[in-house]
Design a protein around this motif. Sequence first.
Motif, PDB file in Angstrom:
ATOM      1  N   ASP A   1       0.850  -1.190   0.000  1.00  0.00           N
ATOM      2  CA  ASP A   1       0.000   0.000   0.000  1.00  0.00           C
ATOM      3  C   ASP A   1       0.884   1.237   0.000  1.00  0.00           C
ATOM      4  O   ASP A   1       1.189   1.802   1.053  1.00  0.00           O
ATOM      5  N   GLU A   2       1.303   1.675  -1.197  1.00  0.00           N
ATOM      6  CA  GLU A   2       2.215   2.818  -1.298  1.00  0.00           C
ATOM      7  C   GLU A   2       1.564   4.117  -0.854  1.00  0.00           C
ATOM      8  O   GLU A   2       2.244   5.053  -0.459  1.00  0.00           O
TER       9      GLU A   2
ATOM     10  N   TRP B   1      -6.170 -14.512   1.594  1.00  0.00           N
ATOM     11  CA  TRP B   1      -6.796 -14.535   0.268  1.00  0.00           C
ATOM     12  C   TRP B   1      -7.650 -13.276   0.054  1.00  0.00           C
ATOM     13  O   TRP B   1      -7.632 -12.678  -1.035  1.00  0.00           O
ATOM     14  N   LEU B   2      -8.390 -12.858   1.079  1.00  0.00           N
ATOM     15  CA  LEU B   2      -9.189 -11.628   0.964  1.00  0.00           C
ATOM     16  C   LEU B   2      -8.300 -10.420   0.712  1.00  0.00           C
ATOM     17  O   LEU B   2      -8.626  -9.542  -0.095  1.00  0.00           O
TER      18      LEU B   2
ATOM     19  N   ALA C   1      -6.265  -6.454  -3.397  1.00  0.00           N
ATOM     20  CA  ALA C   1      -5.110  -5.933  -4.141  1.00  0.00           C
ATOM     21  C   ALA C   1      -5.232  -6.257  -5.620  1.00  0.00           C
ATOM     22  O   ALA C   1      -4.904  -5.433  -6.482  1.00  0.00           O
ATOM     23  N   TRP C   2      -5.707  -7.442  -5.928  1.00  0.00           N
ATOM     24  CA  TRP C   2      -5.895  -7.869  -7.317  1.00  0.00           C
ATOM     25  C   TRP C   2      -6.907  -6.971  -8.025  1.00  0.00           C
ATOM     26  O   TRP C   2      -6.733  -6.590  -9.170  1.00  0.00           O
ATOM     27  N   GLU C   3      -7.966  -6.576  -7.305  1.00  0.00           N
ATOM     28  CA  GLU C   3      -8.985  -5.702  -7.894  1.00  0.00           C
ATOM     29  C   GLU C   3      -8.372  -4.365  -8.298  1.00  0.00           C
ATOM     30  O   GLU C   3      -8.734  -3.794  -9.323  1.00  0.00           O
TER      31      GLU C   3
ATOM     32  N   LEU D   1      -2.287  -7.283   7.062  1.00  0.00           N
ATOM     33  CA  LEU D   1      -2.487  -7.482   5.624  1.00  0.00           C
ATOM     34  C   LEU D   1      -3.533  -6.531   5.041  1.00  0.00           C
ATOM     35  O   LEU D   1      -3.895  -6.650   3.883  1.00  0.00           O
ATOM     36  N   ARG D   2      -4.028  -5.635   5.897  1.00  0.00           N
ATOM     37  CA  ARG D   2      -4.966  -4.591   5.455  1.00  0.00           C
ATOM     38  C   ARG D   2      -6.228  -5.197   4.824  1.00  0.00           C
ATOM     39  O   ARG D   2      -6.685  -4.756   3.761  1.00  0.00           O
ATOM     40  N   VAL D   3      -6.789  -6.188   5.481  1.00  0.00           N
ATOM     41  CA  VAL D   3      -8.011  -6.817   4.968  1.00  0.00           C
ATOM     42  C   VAL D   3      -9.157  -5.819   5.063  1.00  0.00           C
ATOM     43  O   VAL D   3      -9.394  -5.228   6.124  1.00  0.00           O
ATOM     44  N   ASP D   4      -9.862  -5.620   3.960  1.00  0.00           N
ATOM     45  CA  ASP D   4     -10.977  -4.679   3.917  1.00  0.00           C
ATOM     46  C   ASP D   4     -12.104  -5.178   4.817  1.00  0.00           C
ATOM     47  O   ASP D   4     -12.555  -6.317   4.710  1.00  0.00           O
ATOM     48  N   ALA D   5     -12.564  -4.325   5.733  1.00  0.00           N
ATOM     49  CA  ALA D   5     -13.564  -4.728   6.722  1.00  0.00           C
ATOM     50  C   ALA D   5     -14.880  -5.120   6.071  1.00  0.00           C
ATOM     51  O   ALA D   5     -15.550  -6.065   6.525  1.00  0.00           O
TER      52      ALA D   5
END
Length: 376
Positions: free
Chosen positions: A113-114, A148-149, A154-156, A191-195
């Motif tokens: 996450d730059e 994975w989440l 990140a893939w999106e 890992l900054r998983v989106d809530a």
Amino acid sequence: MSEYQYYEFQALDQPLSREEQEQLRAISTRARITATSFTNTYNWGDLRGNPRHMVERYFDAHLYVTNWGTHRLMLRLPKQTLALTTVQPYCLGHHVEAWTTRTHLLLDLTSEDEGGDWVEGADDSLAALIGVRDELATGDLRSLYLAWLSALAAWELEDDDEEEYQTCPEPPVPVGLDELTAPQRALADFLRVDADLLAVAAQASPAAPKKPTRPTKRELAPLIAAMPQKEKDDLLLRLALGPEPRLRTEILHRLRGTSAPTTIAGRRSAAHLLDAAHTLRTERRKRAEHERAAARAQRLIALAREAESAWQRIEAHIATKKATGYDQAVTLLADLRDAYAHTDQNTEFHQRLARLREHHQRRPSLIQRLDRRGLR
């Protein structure tokens, strides 16, 4: 801000020999090296060793953090505790990778996450995350799903191929995603998983079974008697060769088995999860905006009721003849304008504002502030 890289490695199942510590010293002359750890911080330059090779050969866990937004966690587990075939459905791009050596399975989990905020002096440590390794070794796969989440989000951002998202299957969904353990919550943050993505994913996750009680002799004796002889011999040999700090946990896991499934089949696509998370996020923001608007309306109504007191405070601020006083007066006037408008009293406000401007027309600094805020 100068460059910052933090490396931490931990040996958990077996301490490093003196020879191994000397080999590691050849990689870095400045690192702090003990029989169980290797830590170093770089403000210029890079680690000369390859972290993957170091984990394969020496360590069971590795954490890497930079001030340009890289978060990386690597774990090494004995192959008998976690199979590569179990992990592979959760691998996604370079963010979640897994491979095996002759004796171990290795996981490499990364978040980039730059644009994120960097907190200098933050407490970067494996301590909060290391419990994930034990959980994975006992069959709790929630950490893999969290990784994975993180990779999916990140893939999106990296790819906009809608067809790929439609065809990318969800991996097996672990039970208990709505009730994470402390190490799993720490991993989700790391890992900054989106809530919102996690909330959507948890909708398909059954509740976690209750924690098993402390085993008794009566419970374990028949289970041990029923174990295949070869399996008992293997465990006794490993115990004799030792040390394996987590061998007891593994044995209990084998004896008790899994009376309830730890995962269910994933039935959703990546696109479904991302779309559902977007919908949830949008609805949450709308609710928040509605709540803010309702709260502001209440404040404006209350201010309109106390308008005379507000006008007196404005005059008191102006009377200070100071810039800060003028700023406070103008801010309160802008709020008062909105309060009058909210209660359909625009005409009265502008009449009083006109009198105020006329009375203080010899204060150019105040008049300029009024003009800039549109208080004419």
